[in-house]
Design a protein around this motif. Sequence first.
Motif, mmCIF file in Angstrom:
data_model
loop_
_atom_site.group_PDB
_atom_site.id
_atom_site.type_symbol
_atom_site.label_atom_id
_atom_site.label_comp_id
_atom_site.label_asym_id
_atom_site.label_seq_id
_atom_site.Cartn_x
_atom_site.Cartn_y
_atom_site.Cartn_z
ATOM 1 N N SER A 12 0.230 -1.168 0.043
ATOM 2 C CA SER A 12 -0.273 -0.035 -0.024
ATOM 3 C C SER A 12 0.962 1.330 -0.172
ATOM 4 O O SER A 12 0.411 2.621 -0.685
ATOM 5 C CB SER A 12 -0.900 0.127 1.050
ATOM 6 N N ARG A 13 1.825 1.082 0.739
ATOM 7 C CA ARG A 13 2.962 2.276 0.216
ATOM 8 C C ARG A 13 3.897 2.207 0.361
ATOM 9 O O ARG A 13 4.809 1.078 0.493
ATOM 10 C CB ARG A 13 3.147 3.161 1.717
ATOM 11 N N ALA A 36 -3.714 -1.618 7.631
ATOM 12 C CA ALA A 36 -4.432 -0.629 8.262
ATOM 13 C C ALA A 36 -4.410 0.416 7.210
ATOM 14 O O ALA A 36 -5.841 1.394 6.672
ATOM 15 C CB ALA A 36 -3.622 -0.285 9.186
ATOM 16 N N ASN A 37 -3.934 0.664 6.116
ATOM 17 C CA ASN A 37 -3.949 1.874 4.943
ATOM 18 C C ASN A 37 -5.476 1.674 3.643
ATOM 19 O O ASN A 37 -3.913 1.588 3.109
ATOM 20 C CB ASN A 37 -2.366 2.793 5.117
ATOM 21 N N ASN A 87 7.655 -7.899 1.399
ATOM 22 C CA ASN A 87 8.562 -6.502 1.608
ATOM 23 C C ASN A 87 7.705 -5.683 2.936
ATOM 24 O O ASN A 87 7.895 -4.936 3.764
ATOM 25 C CB ASN A 87 7.773 -5.657 0.529
ATOM 26 N N TYR A 157 15.185 -5.216 14.847
ATOM 27 C CA TYR A 157 15.011 -4.445 13.960
ATOM 28 C C TYR A 157 16.033 -5.685 13.117
ATOM 29 O O TYR A 157 16.090 -6.118 11.594
ATOM 30 C CB TYR A 157 15.105 -3.392 13.117
ATOM 31 N N LYS A 161 16.300 -8.469 10.029
ATOM 32 C CA LYS A 161 16.251 -8.889 8.857
ATOM 33 C C LYS A 161 17.727 -9.592 9.016
ATOM 34 O O LYS A 161 17.902 -10.050 6.927
ATOM 35 C CB LYS A 161 16.515 -7.147 8.641
ATOM 36 N N THR A 192 10.590 7.426 2.440
ATOM 37 C CA THR A 192 9.737 6.115 2.549
ATOM 38 C C THR A 192 8.862 7.024 4.360
ATOM 39 O O THR A 192 9.790 7.582 4.952
ATOM 40 C CB THR A 192 9.222 4.731 2.582
#
Length: 252
Positions: A12-13, A36-37, A87, A157, A161, A192
């Motif tokens: 979505s983004r 959510a979006n 992603n 994080y 990854k 982003t």
Amino acid sequence: MSDRVVIVTGGSRGIGAATAMLAAERGYGVVVNYTANVAAAEAVCARIHATGGVAVAVRGDVSSEADIDHIFAAADRMGTLAGLVNNAGVVDLAARVEDFDAARLTRMFAINTLGTILCSGRAVKRMSTKHGGKGGGIVNVTSAAAKLGAPGNYVDYAAAKGAVDSFTVGLALEVAGEGIRVNGVRPGIIDTEIHASGGIPGRAAEMAPSVPIPRAGTAEEVARAILWLLSDEASYTTGSVINVTGGRGIAP
Ligand code: NAP
């Protein structure tokens, strides 16, 4: 029905949206996953439809097995799965390791690592020639943080990854003889909204001068590497993780 469906988690983004749009341009039917979006996901689909492409927005949290099944069921309705782009990913507020709690770590690994592995398993079941599939490609979006460690910001994080990097190699070898190539893309500082979600909205601009190519990257630049890895142009490439970092973090 499409004979070449790709699922883009977190489509979505940001990098996922750019990947979804480029995939549609290259002829894929695209499952644009979001969590959510809904407005952003619908906007990506509208842009794809406006150019004659095929796309559907599908809500689902990649850390939930029931939601993952819902995402793959939508892909099955669209046609034959040919690709998966893992992603969807999250950071958290900058913190030191001694301040991490289990709730933070569970979310970090559930979305970034478990989501990638669980989605990949569903894709293998559909694409592997061993299961009667026609083959395909998986691209995991990892991070330069996996190499740099992200000290003082989000070591968790980076570790999540790093696990995806290892998973990419392992799965690539597991299914190399079954028509599936598995690769990764390791973005650096990309402009982003993820930085705002980590509490540092200006991070891309602040870090840009320190990158060897002295600017932040764009989502489209990452999307092009992802689409190359999915394509037949990369027919002998598997188990590779490409740095799309402007040279940041590549020195051993
Ligand atoms: P972003 O702009 O924050 O977008 C994140 C996307 O992931 C959104 O589409 C979001 O959906 C979705 N998402 C978040 N949690 C999800 C979940 N649990 N299930 C399904 N979808 C979920 O992020 P980005 O910068 O494009 O990052 C994309 C990937 O690149 C991530 O894996 C990130 O770790 C990696 N990466 C980014 C950078 C960078 O500098 N930007 C650098 C290295 C690696 P909603 O719209 O519904 O919220």
